[in-house]
Design a protein around this motif. Structure first.
Motif, mmCIF file in Angstrom:
data_model
loop_
_atom_site.group_PDB
_atom_site.id
_atom_site.type_symbol
_atom_site.label_atom_id
_atom_site.label_comp_id
_atom_site.label_asym_id
_atom_site.label_seq_id
_atom_site.Cartn_x
_atom_site.Cartn_y
_atom_site.Cartn_z
ATOM 1 N N ILE A 11 0.827 -1.207 0.000
ATOM 2 C CA ILE A 11 0.000 0.000 0.000
ATOM 3 C C ILE A 11 0.868 1.267 0.000
ATOM 4 O O ILE A 11 1.862 1.361 0.724
ATOM 5 N N TYR A 30 -3.839 4.977 2.509
ATOM 6 C CA TYR A 30 -4.260 4.568 3.852
ATOM 7 C C TYR A 30 -5.522 3.719 3.796
ATOM 8 O O TYR A 30 -6.501 4.100 3.147
ATOM 9 N N ILE A 31 -5.505 2.563 4.445
ATOM 10 C CA ILE A 31 -6.728 1.797 4.664
ATOM 11 C C ILE A 31 -6.762 1.490 6.153
ATOM 12 O O ILE A 31 -5.819 0.902 6.694
ATOM 13 N N GLU A 32 -7.802 1.944 6.831
ATOM 14 C CA GLU A 32 -7.851 1.734 8.277
ATOM 15 C C GLU A 32 -9.222 1.337 8.735
ATOM 16 O O GLU A 32 -10.231 1.736 8.154
ATOM 17 N N GLU A 33 -9.230 0.534 9.797
ATOM 18 C CA GLU A 33 -10.478 0.171 10.426
ATOM 19 C C GLU A 33 -10.561 0.891 11.762
ATOM 20 O O GLU A 33 -9.550 1.063 12.432
ATOM 21 N N TYR A 148 -14.056 0.444 -3.408
ATOM 22 C CA TYR A 148 -13.463 1.418 -2.489
ATOM 23 C C TYR A 148 -11.972 1.589 -2.753
ATOM 24 O O TYR A 148 -11.425 2.661 -2.561
ATOM 25 N N THR A 149 -11.318 0.513 -3.179
ATOM 26 C CA THR A 149 -9.873 0.572 -3.409
ATOM 27 C C THR A 149 -9.500 0.469 -4.893
ATOM 28 O O THR A 149 -8.322 0.443 -5.216
ATOM 29 N N VAL A 172 -9.137 4.895 2.702
ATOM 30 C CA VAL A 172 -10.412 4.221 2.992
ATOM 31 C C VAL A 172 -10.470 3.976 4.493
ATOM 32 O O VAL A 172 -9.505 3.471 5.079
ATOM 33 N N GLN A 253 -11.703 -7.301 3.727
ATOM 34 C CA GLN A 253 -10.292 -7.312 3.342
ATOM 35 C C GLN A 253 -10.106 -7.939 1.960
ATOM 36 O O GLN A 253 -9.279 -7.494 1.165
ATOM 37 N N ASN A 256 -11.131 -5.323 -0.514
ATOM 38 C CA ASN A 256 -10.104 -4.289 -0.641
ATOM 39 C C ASN A 256 -8.913 -4.787 -1.450
ATOM 40 O O ASN A 256 -8.357 -4.069 -2.279
#
Ligand SMILES: [Zn+2]
Ligand SMILES: [Zn+2]
Length: 452
Positions: A11, A30-33, A148-149, A172, A253, A256
């Motif tokens: 990423i 950035y991909i974060e939960e 989304y990605t 995201v 996941q 994504n």
């Protein structure tokens, strides 16, 4: 703990690919939960203070679910301009060009676009970001698709379903509580869409072997590596229906990763093959002939996956000499097929003609080189896909529609959907191999007899 073992190392990176030798740039940073109430912290990490004005795009439903909360979370630090779409001439907002003008106009006043929603809102936001050259951040409200990605966005323009390249979202952020509680049909949709990867990668591999189109094995590798590590993917249908947190998290996941695999490929090929053409055909048909779409994107794709699986199954035992014989025996009236396509979608005649001409060029190459490459195609691509029985088993457990009939597609057009979907896009898929060898006709006939 890292978010995802396959995503973390690539990423935001620019790297020389050990698989294909090309450079890949994964622009998404950035991909974060996390919890929606902490959204501002994420947003500040992605955008510092010079990006002050945020266009927040939602529709009437996603505004209620998360839009307003996102606004509340960031409005102390940012100036938020909400754009809330309401359905115009349809029951739910779908990704149509009619909604774009208003969003684009508002976007002129903003520095950043924040989409709060699922496929429709994400696609409209990404398209706007592309037109106005503004960065996009996605806040998904459902694990319903891989957009989304992804570096593409799909929408209906002049009656045609278009997939256009766009700059991927910059970041995201998702809240598992919101994703878990999304409408079950959207969760199933995401799951079915994620099952397309095997077929999409196989179709892409075949196309590369026949036409020389560029191919990178990395997307399929990381996706299958990731699947192997998951406990419930793809057989955990009952856990999906129970909204099990771990399963929904794995699904998100996987989605994504599916989007990122398109960034690596630089096109939608690793996530979209013949099965998606079936869905696009249905979208276009619904747009011209009905009040609403047949089903959510992924559920339509699911019916396409089953059709692709039947085609792969029917073709897997063919020998080189049978392929040669079929190619010379089967006569196809392309002009008649094309006229039927146009009769379905008259408004898109010009663009469909371009796709058709490109398809005819690919078909010429296919007819030349299919037999020579057939054994390699079988060895390398047919091993990537699931059997129809496996697909039927997985879909049954997750209560996902298998047959076009189950999403209310009229018996009268089922045959045409299967036979003609391949002509709406220029790229080669398994549907073309099957079409040219007459196998598609066989499958379309057998399909009619299948019970739902
Ligand atoms: Zn590569
Ligand atoms: Zn899809």
């Amino acid at each position: 703990m890292g978010l995802h073992m396959e995503i973390d190392p690539i990423i935001g990176k620019d790297f020389l690919c050990a698989e294909c030798g090309q450079r890949h740039t994964v622009g998404i940073k950035y991909i974060e939960e996390g919890n929606i109430n902490k959204f501002c912290r994420f947003f500040k990490k992605v955008f510092n203070k010079d990006k002050k004005k945020v266009l927040l795009l939602a529709d009437n439903i996603t505004w209620e679910i998360a839009g307003e909360k996102c606004k509340n979370s960031i409005e102390k630090e940012y100036c938020v301009l909400p754009v809330i779409l309401f359905p115009e001439g349809e029951r739910k907002v779908t990704a149509k060009q009619e909604y774009l003008a208003k969003i684009v106009k508002e976007a002129s006043k903003a520095d950043v676009i924040l989409t709060v929603g699922a496929g429709t809102i994400t696609d409209l936001g990404k398209i706007t970001g592309n037109i106005k050259n503004k960065p996009v951040v996605c806040f998904p409200t459902a694990p319903s698709m891989n957009g989304y990605t992804s570096p593409v966005a799909a929408y209906i323009k002049d009656g045609l379903k278009l997939t256009i390249p766009v700059t991927p979202a910059y970041g995201v952020f998702f809240d598992m509580d919101i994703l878990k509680n999304a409408p079950m049909e959207l969760i199933k949709s995401g799951f079915a869409d994620s099952m397309a990867k095997a077929y999409a990668n196989a179709d892409w591999k075949i196309s590369s072997m026949i036409t020389g189109e560029s191919f990178c094995p990395l997307p399929y590798k990381i996706v299958s590596r990731s699947n192997r590590r998951r406990q419930s993917y793809p057989d955990g249908g009952e856990l999906l229906l129970k909204r099990d947190t771990q399963t929904i998290s794995e699904l998100m996941q996987t989605l994504n990763l599916g989007g990122i695999s398109m960034i690596i490929a630089g096109k939608s090929s690793p996530a979209s093959g013949g099965e998606h053409l079936i869905s696009h055909f249905l979208d276009m048909y619904a747009h011209q002939h009905r009040e609403e779409v047949f089903a959510y994107h992924g559920l339509q794709v699911g019916t396409g996956i089953f059709i692709s699986s039947l085609v792969y199954e029917e073709m897997k035992r063919l020998t080189v000499s049978e392929i040669e014989r079929l190619l010379s025996e089967v006569k196809i009236d392309y002009d008649k097929h094309f006229q039927t396509v146009i009769s379905f979608f008259p408004a898109g005649a010009d663009m469909l003609k371009k796709e058709f001409d490109e398809k005819m060029r690919q078909i010429a190459v296919l007819r030349e080189s299919l037999a020579t490459n057939w054994e390699d195609v079988q060895k390398n691509a047919f091993t990537m896909v699931y059997t129809p029985e496996r697909i039927a088993g997985i879909f049954k457990k997750s209560e996902i529609p298998l047959h076009l009939r189950e999403i209310a597609v009229d018996e009268k057009i089922i045959y045409d959907v299967i036979m003609l979907a391949r002509f709406i896009r220029g790229r080669l898929t398994i549907l073309d191999i099957a079409g040219e060898t007459g196998i598609l006709e066989t499958v379309a006939q057998k399909y009619k007899e299948l019970s739902s």
